[in-house]
Scaffold this motif. Structure first.
Motif, PDB file in Angstrom:
ATOM      1  N   ASP A  66    -101.491   1.831 -68.814  1.00 19.71           N
ATOM      2  CA  ASP A  66    -102.125   2.485 -69.954  1.00 19.71           C
ATOM      3  C   ASP A  66    -102.309   3.976 -69.683  1.00 19.71           C
ATOM      4  O   ASP A  66    -102.006   4.810 -70.536  1.00 19.71           O
ATOM      5  N   ASN A  92     -99.041   5.804 -69.903  1.00 21.04           N
ATOM      6  CA  ASN A  92     -98.672   6.012 -71.307  1.00 21.04           C
ATOM      7  C   ASN A  92     -99.492   7.132 -71.938  1.00 21.04           C
ATOM      8  O   ASN A  92     -98.955   7.969 -72.662  1.00 21.04           O
ATOM      9  N   TRP A 121     -97.671  10.618 -73.077  1.00 22.43           N
ATOM     10  CA  TRP A 121     -97.747  10.908 -74.514  1.00 22.43           C
ATOM     11  C   TRP A 121     -98.445  12.244 -74.744  1.00 22.43           C
ATOM     12  O   TRP A 121     -97.969  13.085 -75.500  1.00 22.43           O
ATOM     13  N   CYS A 165     -92.576   8.298 -72.989  1.00 24.66           N
ATOM     14  CA  CYS A 165     -93.889   7.798 -73.414  1.00 24.66           C
ATOM     15  C   CYS A 165     -93.765   6.767 -74.529  1.00 24.66           C
ATOM     16  O   CYS A 165     -92.738   6.646 -75.195  1.00 24.66           O
ATOM     17  N   VAL A 166     -94.850   6.019 -74.700  1.00 29.01           N
ATOM     18  CA  VAL A 166     -94.978   5.066 -75.796  1.00 29.01           C
ATOM     19  C   VAL A 166     -96.201   5.479 -76.588  1.00 29.01           C
ATOM     20  O   VAL A 166     -97.332   5.242 -76.159  1.00 29.01           O
ATOM     21  N   ALA A 174     -99.647   3.206 -77.527  1.00 28.21           N
ATOM     22  CA  ALA A 174     -99.732   1.997 -76.704  1.00 28.21           C
ATOM     23  C   ALA A 174    -101.014   2.023 -75.893  1.00 28.21           C
ATOM     24  O   ALA A 174    -101.175   2.858 -75.023  1.00 28.21           O
ATOM     25  N   SER A 233     -97.612  -1.512 -74.289  1.00 32.82           N
ATOM     26  CA  SER A 233     -98.056  -0.886 -73.051  1.00 32.82           C
ATOM     27  C   SER A 233     -97.168  -1.254 -71.868  1.00 32.82           C
ATOM     28  O   SER A 233     -96.796  -0.415 -71.068  1.00 32.82           O
ATOM     29  N   PHE A 263     -91.782  -0.952 -69.286  1.00 31.05           N
ATOM     30  CA  PHE A 263     -92.457   0.005 -68.409  1.00 31.05           C
ATOM     31  C   PHE A 263     -91.603   0.394 -67.202  1.00 31.05           C
ATOM     32  O   PHE A 263     -91.541   1.571 -66.844  1.00 31.05           O
ATOM     33  N   ARG A 314     -89.224   3.055 -68.153  1.00 34.55           N
ATOM     34  CA  ARG A 314     -89.892   4.345 -68.378  1.00 34.55           C
ATOM     35  C   ARG A 314     -90.335   4.968 -67.057  1.00 34.55           C
ATOM     36  O   ARG A 314     -90.253   6.187 -66.873  1.00 34.55           O
TER      37      ARG A 314
END
Length: 143
Positions: A32, A35, A39, A56-57, A60, A67, A71, A74
């Motif tokens: 988390d 992210n 972001w 990024c998401v 999320a 989330s 991953f 990423r």
């Protein structure tokens, strides 16, 4: 509970919940934060140079299936795009901020600079301070 404990709990409820979440779901908690940070940095000069928007998401959160989905991909992309570096590698970015340019390293304006003598060189290091860095690192004190 004493009056002091009740007051502390009342004013620090969000921090207490954050600590509990980090303890109960540490991997999801770290994902988390990854992210959130990528972001938040995606619209900065540094984030654009390192393709944060593709890493990024947006939106999320820790309770979101987004989330953790993808991953590992990423994370590998982040490691490829953002090599490990020392303070001196950040000096050109920090100098841009010191000259008045906004949103170079973070998506908030720098309010001031902390100075650190450090141990790796004989000159002062300038550390940009934003509202987020003050809240998360100083007032939050654990993340």
């Amino acid at each position: 509970m004493s009056l002091i404990n009740n007051i502390f709990t009342l004013f620090n409820k969000e921090l207490i919940e954050e600590i509990e979440m980090s303890h109960l779901c540490p991997v999801d908690y770290q994902i988390d934060w990854f992210n959130r940070l990528t972001w938040a940095g995606s619209d900065t000069a540094f984030g654009k140079e390192h393709n944060f928007s593709s890493i990024c998401v947006a939106g999320a959160g820790i309770d979101s299936a987004l989330s953790t989905k993808g991953f590992n991909h990423r994370l590998k992309a982040f490691q490829r795009e953002v090599p490990i570096r020392c303070y001196d590698d950040f000096v050109p970015y920090i100098e841009r901020v010191r000259k008045g340019e906004d949103y170079v390293l973070w998506n908030q304006k720098v309010q001031w600079f902390a100075r650190s003598s450090g141990t790796s060189s004989d000159r002062s290091k300038y550390i940009p301070i934003t509202p987020d860095s003050l809240k998360i690192n100083h007032y939050g004190g654990f993340t």
